[in-house]
Every structure is written in structure tokens, then in C-alpha cells.
Scaffold this motif. Structure first.
Motif, PDB file in Angstrom:
ATOM      1  N   ASP A  15      45.988  43.694 -61.917  1.00  0.00           N
ATOM      2  CA  ASP A  15      44.903  42.723 -62.021  1.00  0.00           C
ATOM      3  C   ASP A  15      43.675  43.088 -61.187  1.00  0.00           C
ATOM      4  O   ASP A  15      43.152  42.265 -60.440  1.00  0.00           O
ATOM      5  CB  ASP A  15      45.435  41.336 -61.611  1.00  0.00           C
ATOM      6  CG  ASP A  15      44.538  40.220 -62.151  1.00  0.00           C
ATOM      7  OD1 ASP A  15      43.900  40.422 -63.193  1.00  0.00           O
ATOM      8  OD2 ASP A  15      44.474  39.154 -61.505  1.00  0.00           O
ATOM      9  N   VAL A  16      43.229  44.326 -61.332  1.00  0.00           N
ATOM     10  CA  VAL A  16      42.043  44.769 -60.593  1.00  0.00           C
ATOM     11  C   VAL A  16      40.778  44.322 -61.323  1.00  0.00           C
ATOM     12  O   VAL A  16      40.643  44.506 -62.538  1.00  0.00           O
ATOM     13  CB  VAL A  16      42.071  46.306 -60.393  1.00  0.00           C
ATOM     14  CG1 VAL A  16      40.699  46.831 -59.998  1.00  0.00           C
ATOM     15  CG2 VAL A  16      43.102  46.661 -59.330  1.00  0.00           C
ATOM     16  N   ARG A  17      39.885  43.700 -60.557  1.00  0.00           N
ATOM     17  CA  ARG A  17      38.616  43.197 -61.105  1.00  0.00           C
ATOM     18  C   ARG A  17      37.459  43.727 -60.286  1.00  0.00           C
ATOM     19  O   ARG A  17      37.581  43.924 -59.076  1.00  0.00           O
ATOM     20  CB  ARG A  17      38.593  41.658 -61.027  1.00  0.00           C
ATOM     21  CG  ARG A  17      39.590  41.009 -61.930  1.00  0.00           C
ATOM     22  CD  ARG A  17      39.843  39.552 -61.563  1.00  0.00           C
ATOM     23  NE  ARG A  17      41.009  39.103 -62.312  1.00  0.00           N
ATOM     24  CZ  ARG A  17      40.955  38.613 -63.545  1.00  0.00           C
ATOM     25  NH1 ARG A  17      39.794  38.451 -64.146  1.00  0.00           N
ATOM     26  NH2 ARG A  17      42.058  38.280 -64.178  1.00  0.00           N
ATOM     27  N   GLN A  24      30.708  42.003 -65.479  1.00  0.00           N
ATOM     28  CA  GLN A  24      32.135  42.150 -65.163  1.00  0.00           C
ATOM     29  C   GLN A  24      32.582  43.518 -65.661  1.00  0.00           C
ATOM     30  O   GLN A  24      32.957  43.666 -66.825  1.00  0.00           O
ATOM     31  CB  GLN A  24      32.948  41.058 -65.849  1.00  0.00           C
ATOM     32  CG  GLN A  24      32.795  39.689 -65.210  1.00  0.00           C
ATOM     33  CD  GLN A  24      33.721  38.695 -65.899  1.00  0.00           C
ATOM     34  OE1 GLN A  24      33.416  38.206 -66.975  1.00  0.00           O
ATOM     35  NE2 GLN A  24      34.856  38.440 -65.284  1.00  0.00           N
ATOM     36  N   ALA A  25      32.511  44.505 -64.763  1.00  0.00           N
ATOM     37  CA  ALA A  25      32.830  45.881 -65.164  1.00  0.00           C
ATOM     38  C   ALA A  25      34.330  46.045 -65.386  1.00  0.00           C
ATOM     39  O   ALA A  25      34.753  46.805 -66.257  1.00  0.00           O
ATOM     40  CB  ALA A  25      32.337  46.859 -64.114  1.00  0.00           C
ATOM     41  N   LEU A  26      35.145  45.339 -64.603  1.00  0.00           N
ATOM     42  CA  LEU A  26      36.602  45.345 -64.786  1.00  0.00           C
ATOM     43  C   LEU A  26      37.078  43.899 -64.796  1.00  0.00           C
ATOM     44  O   LEU A  26      36.856  43.151 -63.839  1.00  0.00           O
ATOM     45  CB  LEU A  26      37.296  46.125 -63.655  1.00  0.00           C
ATOM     46  CG  LEU A  26      36.951  47.607 -63.541  1.00  0.00           C
ATOM     47  CD1 LEU A  26      37.619  48.212 -62.304  1.00  0.00           C
ATOM     48  CD2 LEU A  26      37.372  48.383 -64.798  1.00  0.00           C
ATOM     49  N   THR A  51      34.158  52.961 -63.254  1.00  0.00           N
ATOM     50  CA  THR A  51      34.321  51.922 -62.232  1.00  0.00           C
ATOM     51  C   THR A  51      35.785  51.842 -61.797  1.00  0.00           C
ATOM     52  O   THR A  51      36.082  51.764 -60.595  1.00  0.00           O
ATOM     53  CB  THR A  51      33.854  50.553 -62.781  1.00  0.00           C
ATOM     54  OG1 THR A  51      32.484  50.667 -63.189  1.00  0.00           O
ATOM     55  CG2 THR A  51      33.989  49.465 -61.731  1.00  0.00           C
ATOM     56  N   LEU A  52      36.691  51.903 -62.761  1.00  0.00           N
ATOM     57  CA  LEU A  52      38.119  51.876 -62.428  1.00  0.00           C
ATOM     58  C   LEU A  52      38.479  53.068 -61.544  1.00  0.00           C
ATOM     59  O   LEU A  52      39.168  52.919 -60.526  1.00  0.00           O
ATOM     60  CB  LEU A  52      38.952  51.877 -63.717  1.00  0.00           C
ATOM     61  CG  LEU A  52      40.466  51.935 -63.554  1.00  0.00           C
ATOM     62  CD1 LEU A  52      40.985  50.770 -62.703  1.00  0.00           C
ATOM     63  CD2 LEU A  52      41.159  51.950 -64.913  1.00  0.00           C
ATOM     64  N   LEU A  56      39.873  53.125 -57.610  1.00  0.00           N
ATOM     65  CA  LEU A  56      41.095  53.831 -57.206  1.00  0.00           C
ATOM     66  C   LEU A  56      40.800  54.930 -56.187  1.00  0.00           C
ATOM     67  O   LEU A  56      41.666  55.324 -55.412  1.00  0.00           O
ATOM     68  CB  LEU A  56      41.795  54.430 -58.434  1.00  0.00           C
ATOM     69  CG  LEU A  56      42.317  53.397 -59.432  1.00  0.00           C
ATOM     70  CD1 LEU A  56      42.903  54.078 -60.664  1.00  0.00           C
ATOM     71  CD2 LEU A  56      43.365  52.490 -58.782  1.00  0.00           C
ATOM     72  N   SER A  57      39.558  55.428 -56.185  1.00  0.00           N
ATOM     73  CA  SER A  57      39.154  56.485 -55.250  1.00  0.00           C
ATOM     74  C   SER A  57      38.660  55.938 -53.925  1.00  0.00           C
ATOM     75  O   SER A  57      38.312  56.694 -53.030  1.00  0.00           O
ATOM     76  CB  SER A  57      38.012  57.308 -55.850  1.00  0.00           C
ATOM     77  OG  SER A  57      38.344  57.758 -57.124  1.00  0.00           O
ATOM     78  N   GLY A  58      38.551  54.629 -53.813  1.00  0.00           N
ATOM     79  CA  GLY A  58      38.050  54.038 -52.574  1.00  0.00           C
ATOM     80  C   GLY A  58      36.542  54.024 -52.467  1.00  0.00           C
ATOM     81  O   GLY A  58      35.989  53.773 -51.403  1.00  0.00           O
TER      82      GLY A  58
END
Ligand SMILES: Nc1ncnc2c1ncn2[C@@H]1O[C@H](COP(=O)(O)OP(=O)(O)O)[C@@H](O)[C@H]1O
Ligand SMILES: [Mg+2]
Length: 254
Positions: A15-17, A24-26, A51-52, A56-58
Motif C-alpha cells: 500500500d505505497v502511496r 496522486q502518482a502512486l 516514482t515507485l 524504493l530507492s530512498g
């Protein structure tokens, strides 16, 4: 009883937003990545792929509420360094190589091996040759400046550099975007090597045909959401294209 340790995902995203102002990119993204799996992330421009990857890359902090786990442990990806230390290594599109320096220097850029107060050049050369041999990379020498290398070779050097961190997950965002057919093939061979060594790979691509052979599953993004995740064996290029464009696979929607 099944042994659950055998199936602990390398990466779990729950549930990453991510919102940028009103965009709302995610919109709540959840998926798992298994050890040694190659997941290809596909979707139209603006679907939220980069964006995702940046979450995940910080690089981007996600909105509150979601969760990311590496090998079953929740991680806080508060910066690229933290993400790397948590086992998620990203090869950026610009590759961040220093052209004037040689391959070995680039592989250890910013974290040179030392012996006492001295940079241990000899050990870096040996280690560089080892990691490149593992990737079955054919470079003339680890002493050539990277400016002498082809696009595919540079991409492979950038991949080798993140491998020195022993990551659980390697993220590649459009690694072949600027490459010709032959060069792309070389980079995809390197991805196959990673997979063979048990590393999980997320590869963002706009070229389904190109990544088809090395892909285990496709994750199709559309308007900030996951339109579908499909086993390659159970789908077709057409099916994935329909997911990307229409959000479902039924020919009736075409
Ligand atoms: N830094 C940012 N600031 C504002 N909006 C952004 C930013 N990054 C991405 N977006 C927006 O988020 C959406 C998803 O973009 P992106 O993740 O780059 O998509 P993709 O990589 O799939 O093409 C787009 O609408 C884009 O304009
Ligand atoms: Mg992108």
C-alpha cells in the motif's frame, strides 16, 4: 507443512502511496518480488513507474501508511544510502560514472578499499576483475577510462558497481533506453546473470519484446495503480499491452 522461509519474498511492498500536490502518482501499490525473480514494470508515460522506483530507492519519501519489507523485515527507506544498506540497489539512468576515471576507480567510487591510510589500488583491481568476470563482462581492461567504453559496457559497469554492495534487489530504470540492439542484448545478459546468481531484479522498460525473455512476471502500471501482475507463462505481449492501455486484458475492451 511448507517451509515458509523458502518463500519469504526478497521484497514486499504494501500500500505505497505518493502524492505531489494534487497529483496522486502512486495510489496504493502492493506487490511482492521473490528471490531470483525478474519483475518487469511496464506502463505508459506518467503511470508512476519512476516514482515507485524512486520510493524504493530512498529518493522520494512515500506518504504515511504504506510499508516496504526486505526479506520479511520492514525497512525505512529514508535516503538512497539507507536503501542501499537495506539491500535495495538502484542503477540510475545517468549511471553516475566519472568518465575520466578507469573502470576499477568507478566501481569503488566514494568507498575506495584501503590498507591503513592508503587506497588499496591493487585489491580494487583484483576485486573489479572478479565482479566483472562474474557478470561475464568482456572489457579490455579494468584500467581503461569509462569514456572509452560503449553504452552497454558503461551500463554493465554501473550494474557491477551496485553488485559490490551485495544487494537483495537490483532496480534498473530503463537500462537500455539509449542503447542499440546488440548493446541492449548485452545488458539483458547481465540481468540474466544476476538472476542466475539469485538476485532479484526490477526492470522498468517500455519495450515488452526486449525484456520478454528475461522476465518472470510483468507488473503493469496505469494512472498510479497496478493494472495487473502477470506470469509471463500465462500471458502474451498483447495481454500486457491491453493491461497498460485499458487496465484489463479482455479483447472486448479493445
Ligand atoms: N517530482 C515530481 N513533482 C511533481 N509531479 C511529479 C514528480 N514526479 C512525477 N510526477 C508526476 O507523477 C506522475 C507519475 O510520473 P512518473 O512516476 O515519472 O511516471 P512514469 O515513470 O511511469 O512515466 C506523473 O503525473 C508525473 O507528472
Ligand atoms: Mg519514468
Amino acid at each position: 507443512m511448507t517451509d515458509l522461509t523458502l518463500t519469504t519474498p526478497a521484497l514486499s511492498v504494501v500500500d505505497v502511496r505518493k502524492t505531489f500536490g494534487h497529483v496522486q502518482a502512486l495510489r496504493g501499490v502492493s506487490f511482492e518480488l521473490m528471490p531470483g525473480e525478474v519483475l518487469s514494470v511496464v506502463g505508459d508515460n506518467g503511470a508512476g513507474k519512476s516514482t515507485l522506483m524512486k520510493v524504493l530507492s530512498g529518493v522520494y519519501a512515500p506518504d504515511a501508511g504504506g510499508r516496504v519489507e526486505v526479506k520479511g523485515e520492514e525497512v525505512s527507506l529514508s535516503s538512497p544510502t539507507v536503501a542501499l544498506n537495506s539491500g535495495i540497489a538502484t542503477v540510475y539512468q545517468d549511471l553516475s560514472l566519472v568518465d575520466t576515471r578507469d573502470v576499477a576507480a568507478n566501481l569503488f567510487l566514494g568507498r575506495e578499499l584501503r590498507r591503513g591510510p592508503f587506497v588499496d589500488r591493487k585489491r580494487m583491481l583484483v576485486e573489479s576483475e572478479r565482479v566483472l568476470a562474474e557478470l561475464t563482462m568482456n572489457l579490455p581492461s579494468v584500467r581503461v577510462p569509462v569514456s572509452y567504453l560503449s553504452g552497454g559496457q558503461r551500463q554493465a559497469v554501473a550494474i557491477a558497481r551496485v553488485l559490490l554492495h551485495g544487494p537483495d534487489v537490483v532496480i534498473l530504470d530503463e537500462p537500455t533506453a539509449a542503447l542499440g540492439v546488440q548493446e541492449s542484448r548485452r545488458v539483458l545478459d547481465v540481468v540474466q546473470r544476476l538472476k542466475d546468481a539469485g538476485t532479484s531484479v526490477i526492470i522498468v522498460s517500455h519495450n515488452l519484446q526486449q525484456v520478454w525473455d528475461i522476465t518472470d512476471r510483468f507488473l503493469a502500471m496505469r494512472l498510479g495503480s497496478i493494472a495487473g501482475i502477470r506470469d509471463k507463462a500465462l500471458t502474451t505481449v498483447d495481454g500486457i499491452v491491453r493491461l497498460i492501455v485499458y487496465g484489463d486484458e479482455s479483447p472486448a475492451s479493445v
